[in-house]
Motif scaffolding. Structure first.
Motif, mmCIF file in Angstrom:
data_model
loop_
_atom_site.group_PDB
_atom_site.id
_atom_site.type_symbol
_atom_site.label_atom_id
_atom_site.label_comp_id
_atom_site.label_asym_id
_atom_site.label_seq_id
_atom_site.Cartn_x
_atom_site.Cartn_y
_atom_site.Cartn_z
ATOM 1 N N ASP A 107 -51.560 -7.329 -12.392
ATOM 2 C CA ASP A 107 -51.104 -8.818 -12.396
ATOM 3 C C ASP A 107 -50.051 -8.746 -13.398
ATOM 4 O OD1 ASP A 107 -53.195 -8.477 -13.946
ATOM 5 O OD2 ASP A 107 -53.748 -10.567 -13.574
ATOM 6 N N SER A 108 -50.541 -8.213 -14.749
ATOM 7 C CA SER A 108 -49.525 -8.426 -15.918
ATOM 8 C C SER A 108 -48.350 -7.576 -15.633
ATOM 9 C CB SER A 108 -50.342 -8.138 -17.089
ATOM 10 O OG SER A 108 -51.129 -9.183 -17.440
ATOM 11 N N PHE A 109 -48.545 -6.135 -15.081
ATOM 12 C CA PHE A 109 -47.283 -5.287 -15.131
ATOM 13 C C PHE A 109 -46.276 -5.948 -14.248
ATOM 14 C CE2 PHE A 109 -45.483 -1.993 -12.607
ATOM 15 C CZ PHE A 109 -44.688 -1.171 -13.486
ATOM 16 N N THR A 141 -40.412 -2.877 -3.710
ATOM 17 C CA THR A 141 -40.065 -4.544 -3.450
ATOM 18 C C THR A 141 -40.032 -4.931 -5.112
ATOM 19 O OG1 THR A 141 -42.460 -4.876 -3.470
ATOM 20 C CG2 THR A 141 -41.355 -4.501 -1.411
ATOM 21 N N LEU A 142 -40.033 -4.078 -6.011
ATOM 22 C CA LEU A 142 -39.957 -4.501 -7.292
ATOM 23 C C LEU A 142 -38.727 -5.073 -7.765
ATOM 24 C CD1 LEU A 142 -42.112 -1.503 -9.352
ATOM 25 C CD2 LEU A 142 -42.977 -3.759 -8.600
ATOM 26 N N PRO A 143 -38.657 -5.871 -8.665
ATOM 27 C CA PRO A 143 -37.523 -6.340 -9.155
ATOM 28 C C PRO A 143 -36.577 -5.233 -9.693
ATOM 29 C CG PRO A 143 -38.991 -7.953 -9.916
ATOM 30 C CD PRO A 143 -39.409 -6.795 -9.179
ATOM 31 N N PRO A 144 -35.385 -5.224 -9.789
ATOM 32 C CA PRO A 144 -34.547 -4.287 -10.175
ATOM 33 C C PRO A 144 -34.764 -3.635 -11.592
ATOM 34 C CG PRO A 144 -33.071 -5.673 -9.286
ATOM 35 C CD PRO A 144 -34.207 -6.247 -9.128
ATOM 36 N N GLU A 145 -35.069 -4.714 -12.742
ATOM 37 C CA GLU A 145 -35.454 -4.377 -14.004
ATOM 38 C C GLU A 145 -36.849 -3.777 -14.040
ATOM 39 O OE1 GLU A 145 -34.070 -8.929 -14.078
ATOM 40 O OE2 GLU A 145 -34.805 -7.343 -12.600
ATOM 41 N N TYR A 150 -40.620 1.153 -14.065
ATOM 42 C CA TYR A 150 -41.639 2.105 -13.285
ATOM 43 C C TYR A 150 -41.050 3.456 -12.962
ATOM 44 C CZ TYR A 150 -43.974 3.507 -9.221
ATOM 45 O OH TYR A 150 -44.797 4.400 -7.970
ATOM 46 N N GLU A 151 -39.666 3.725 -12.667
ATOM 47 C CA GLU A 151 -39.012 4.910 -12.335
ATOM 48 C C GLU A 151 -39.067 5.816 -13.404
ATOM 49 O OE1 GLU A 151 -35.770 3.893 -10.090
ATOM 50 O OE2 GLU A 151 -37.104 3.911 -8.210
#
Length: 221
Positions: A107-109, A141-145, A150-151
């Protein structure tokens, strides 16, 4: 290189879910040590049920039986909130041979990119992300930033091999203990129910705190 887990939070109060997080993180990442870092709560935020000193005491009682786990009073004693980025930098400056691993929930990540200097946190130390009920990681689905973070930093396995730059996504049991419910029970003085979610070693002290407050309330203090 010493692998140090860091679990930060309000800990109002420290409960069995926190103990589970510590155990599972230390086991999954083969951590040498772990430290619990209670946050300072500024006056303009909702105040915790327990004072800073009480939260420190309950944390220490709760982890007393866990080898390699300690409780830090640095933030409560300073009386100033320390952002995660600054905390990790401070630890690495004081202990150059330490690889800090800051432990958070999914939830925080999912909001890491909105934290103060969030994109810089993986450069200051490592992160361990644990499962949380209702929060699922879907990279596409993650926001670009956040997807860029993540990547760039996702670790291929659970081996802590660097002082920073690794994000570990741990396949650990989920915990869904509600600190809000525990606080509500404590405010009502219902330690019998709240105690189901608290470390047994901390219960006598919490009972003492509640009785002291009841006495002060009855005396009009």
């Amino acid at each position: 290189m010493i692998k140090l887990g860091i679990l930060g939070g309000t800990f109002d109060p420290f409960h069995l879910g926190h103990l589970l997080i510590l155990r599972e993180s230390m086991k999954a990442l083969s951590l040498d040590r772990a430290v619990v870092e209670p946050n300072f709560i500024p006056y303009y935020r909702e105040q915790p049920v327990l004072s800073g000193d009480e939260r420190l005491e309950i944390c220490r009682l709760s982890v007393a039986g866990m080898p390699g786990v300690s409780v830090s009073d640095r933030e409560v004693r300073r009386g100033v909130y320390t952002p995660t980025y600054s905390l990790l930098r401070e630890i690495r400056a004081a202990e150059p041979d330490t690889a800090p691993v800051f432990i958070i929930g999914m939830d925080s990540f999912l909001y890491l990119h909105k934290w103060q200097n969030g994109p810089g946190i993986p450069e200051a130390g490592n992160l361990a992300v644990l499962k949380r009920p209702g929060y699922i990681l879907k990279p596409e689905t993650l926001p670009p930033e956040l997807r860029a973070i993540y990547e760039k930093y996702r670790a291929p396995d659970n081996r802590v091999t660097a002082h920073s730059g690794q994000i570990f996504f741990l396949d650990t049991p989920e915990t869904d203990i509600s600190a809000t419910r525990i606080r509500n029970l404590l405010r009502r003085g219902d330690l019998a129910e709240a105690g189901k979610y608290l470390a047994p070693a901390a219960l006598p002290r919490i009972d003492e705190i509640l009785k002291q407050r009841l006495t002060r309330s009855d005396s009009g203090e």
